[in-house]
Design an enzyme around this catalytic site. Structure first.
Site, PDB file in Angstrom:
ATOM      1  N   HIS A 133      42.892  32.229  46.552  1.00  0.00           N
ATOM      2  CA  HIS A 133      41.506  31.804  46.802  1.00  0.00           C
ATOM      3  C   HIS A 133      41.422  30.466  47.539  1.00  0.00           C
ATOM      4  O   HIS A 133      40.307  30.019  47.862  1.00  0.00           O
ATOM      5  CB  HIS A 133      40.732  31.718  45.491  1.00  0.00           C
ATOM      6  CG  HIS A 133      40.623  33.017  44.754  1.00  0.00           C
ATOM      7  ND1 HIS A 133      40.142  34.164  45.352  1.00  0.00           N
ATOM      8  CD2 HIS A 133      40.946  33.367  43.481  1.00  0.00           C
ATOM      9  CE1 HIS A 133      40.172  35.163  44.469  1.00  0.00           C
ATOM     10  NE2 HIS A 133      40.665  34.708  43.333  1.00  0.00           N
ATOM     11  N   HIS A 183      41.043  40.445  42.359  1.00  0.00           N
ATOM     12  CA  HIS A 183      40.004  39.788  43.165  1.00  0.00           C
ATOM     13  C   HIS A 183      40.452  39.707  44.618  1.00  0.00           C
ATOM     14  O   HIS A 183      41.630  39.476  44.900  1.00  0.00           O
ATOM     15  CB  HIS A 183      39.747  38.374  42.646  1.00  0.00           C
ATOM     16  CG  HIS A 183      39.473  38.316  41.177  1.00  0.00           C
ATOM     17  ND1 HIS A 183      40.454  38.036  40.255  1.00  0.00           N
ATOM     18  CD2 HIS A 183      38.333  38.531  40.478  1.00  0.00           C
ATOM     19  CE1 HIS A 183      39.930  38.075  39.032  1.00  0.00           C
ATOM     20  NE2 HIS A 183      38.648  38.377  39.133  1.00  0.00           N
TER      21      HIS A 183
HETATM   22  C1  SP5 Z   1      43.692  33.973  41.080  1.00  0.00           C
HETATM   23  C2  SP5 Z   1      42.596  34.599  40.314  1.00  0.00           C
HETATM   24  O1  SP5 Z   1      42.771  35.670  39.764  1.00  0.00           O
HETATM   25  N1  SP5 Z   1      41.471  33.925  40.218  1.00  0.00           N
HETATM   26  C3  SP5 Z   1      40.416  34.446  39.428  1.00  0.00           C
HETATM   27  C4  SP5 Z   1      39.142  33.946  39.958  1.00  0.00           C
HETATM   28  C5  SP5 Z   1      38.010  34.599  39.265  1.00  0.00           C
HETATM   29  N2  SP5 Z   1      37.513  33.804  38.185  1.00  0.00           N
HETATM   30  C6  SP5 Z   1      36.181  34.133  37.879  1.00  0.00           C
HETATM   31  C7  SP5 Z   1      35.868  33.580  36.538  1.00  0.00           C
HETATM   32  C8  SP5 Z   1      34.545  34.060  36.059  1.00  0.00           C
HETATM   33  C9  SP5 Z   1      34.267  33.488  34.722  1.00  0.00           C
HETATM   34  N3  SP5 Z   1      35.096  34.052  33.728  1.00  0.00           N
HETATM   35  C10 SP5 Z   1      34.660  33.681  32.429  1.00  0.00           C
HETATM   36  C11 SP5 Z   1      35.821  33.185  31.612  1.00  0.00           C
HETATM   37  C12 SP5 Z   1      35.454  31.938  30.887  1.00  0.00           C
HETATM   38  N4  SP5 Z   1      36.579  31.042  30.818  1.00  0.00           N
HETATM   39 ZN    ZN Z   2      42.485  37.564  40.319  1.00  0.00          ZN
END
Ligand code: SP5
Ligand code: ZN
Length: 355
Positions: free
Chosen positions: A172, A210
């Site tokens: 990302h 993702h």
């Molecule tokens: C590298 C990778 O897999 N990054 C992940 C990015 C997505 N993260 C989104 C998080 C959305 C919120 N999740 C709630 C968990 C609370 N800690």
């Molecule tokens: Zn991911």
């Protein structure tokens, strides 16, 4: 079951990043991108018989082709600048968190200056509130880059494949921005290093749950590095939300050199593997000579960060498909957050990939 066990490259310094809390919708939640991920993966690949080596320190020459120097400087200095500020005393915050985003929504075409306060300047570079910088973050992210570069060295020296146990993840991270728990784009660095090592055309295939908006952005205009990703549909409300749609296929010299395959929530093994197979066929048809795999295992059913329902057997099969392309490959760790199953998922992929 393959007998060949590709080398694993890791660094103990990658444990030194502790995001502590990810701020999500304004609330400090417990981070999922934790140092224990490294140990879970290390235990599994060691148990599976992979030879494990520590990363060698590399210079910045490849890294500066991927990221703007201003962002690298910011990341390298941010934790110490934050420590010198009043934040810990005032509000108990020990991590760098932006409180505003100096995007066009704010600046609206006006001439702008560099912010003096780091809590404002941070919003130049970090595009979410979940990707915090603390003591050790820069060192860990830079060590992850060294893991990717060392694994690439092994492949350039004739190893059929090598696995970089990168942490924090990288896909990302954009040329001048970081977010999504990523700081430096390890996979993009590996792709650039393969290019510098004599591979004229390289593909990055990203099977993290993702879409890797950072890697996509770095190579969107370029024909020499293909980017293909299978991921949960951002149109269903998933990170990175605004990119990763199927009609984004590259621009200018890179027209046709990007592929996005979004899948609905709840997608299981068969359609996911079909998408991986389509990307593998594409890499072969385009005549690439080197491969980088962005190996996120967060598409697994138990993972807390995605609604895909992929099994360990399908990760093994994906390894067989991508290993079957027959190209020298650098496999780079991305996401995957369910500690009890994380290591087994990675080991399954590596077993399938073989040499
Ligand atoms: C590298 C990778 O897999 N990054 C992940 C990015 C997505 N993260 C989104 C998080 C959305 C919120 N999740 C709630 C968990 C609370 N800690
Ligand atoms: Zn991911």
């Amino acid at each position: 079951m393959n007998q060949y066990r590709m080398p694993v490259v890791w660094s103990p310094t990658t444990r030194d990043h502790d995001p502590r809390n990810e701020v999500w919708v304004g609330v400090a939640t417990t981070g999922t991108e934790v140092a224990a991920r490294v140990d879970a993966i290390l235990a599994a690949v060691t148990g599976a018989g992979h030879p494990v080596t520590e990363a060698a320190t590399h210079p910045d020459d490849v890294l500066v082709r991927v990221h703007e120097p201003s962002m690298l400087t910011f990341l390298a200095e941010a934790a110490e600048r934050w420590r010198q500020g009043p934040y810990a005393d005032l509000v108990g915050q020990t991590r760098v968190v932006p409180y505003l985003f100096t995007t066009p929504a704010m600046t609206a075409g006006l001439p702008t200056r560099k912010a003096v306060a780091i809590h404002a300047e941070a919003g130049n570079y970090v595009y979410d509130t979940m990707t915090l910088v603390g003591p050790g973050t820069w060192e860990a992210a830079r060590a992850a880059v060294d893991c990717a570069l060392t694994a690439t060295d092994l492949v350039l020296a004739g190893e059929r494949a090598a696995y970089a146990l990168c942490r924090p993840p990288g896909h990302h991270a954009t040329p001048a921005g970081f977010g999504g728990s990523c700081y430096l784009n390890n996979a993009a660095v590996a792709a650039e290093a393969l290019r510098a090592g004599g591979h004229d055309r390289v593909a990055v295939i990203d099977i993290d749950a993702h879409q890797g908006n950072g890697t996509a952005a770095i190579f969107y205009d370029r024909a020499d590095v293909l980017y293909g990703s299978v991921h949960v549909d951002p149109g269903a409300g998933w990170f990175p939300h605004v990119v990763g749609y199927a009609d984004e296929t590259g621009a200018r010299a890179g027209a046709g050199a990007t592929r996005n395959v979004p899948l609905p929530e709840g997608t299981g093994d068969a359609p996911w593997l079909e998408a991986v197979g389509g990307l593998a066929d594409w890499v072969v048809a385009e005549g690439c000579s080197g491969l980088v795999v962005s190996l996120g295992v967060d598409a697994a059913a138990d993972d807390p960060e995605s609604p895909l329902l992929v099994t360990a057997d399908a990760y093994r099969a994906a390894g067989t498909v991508l290993g079957g392309v027959g190209l020298p490959a650098v496999v780079v760790q991305e996401g995957g957050y369910h500690l009890p199953t994380l290591g087994g998922l990675v080991a399954a992929y590596l077993d399938g990939h073989g040499g």
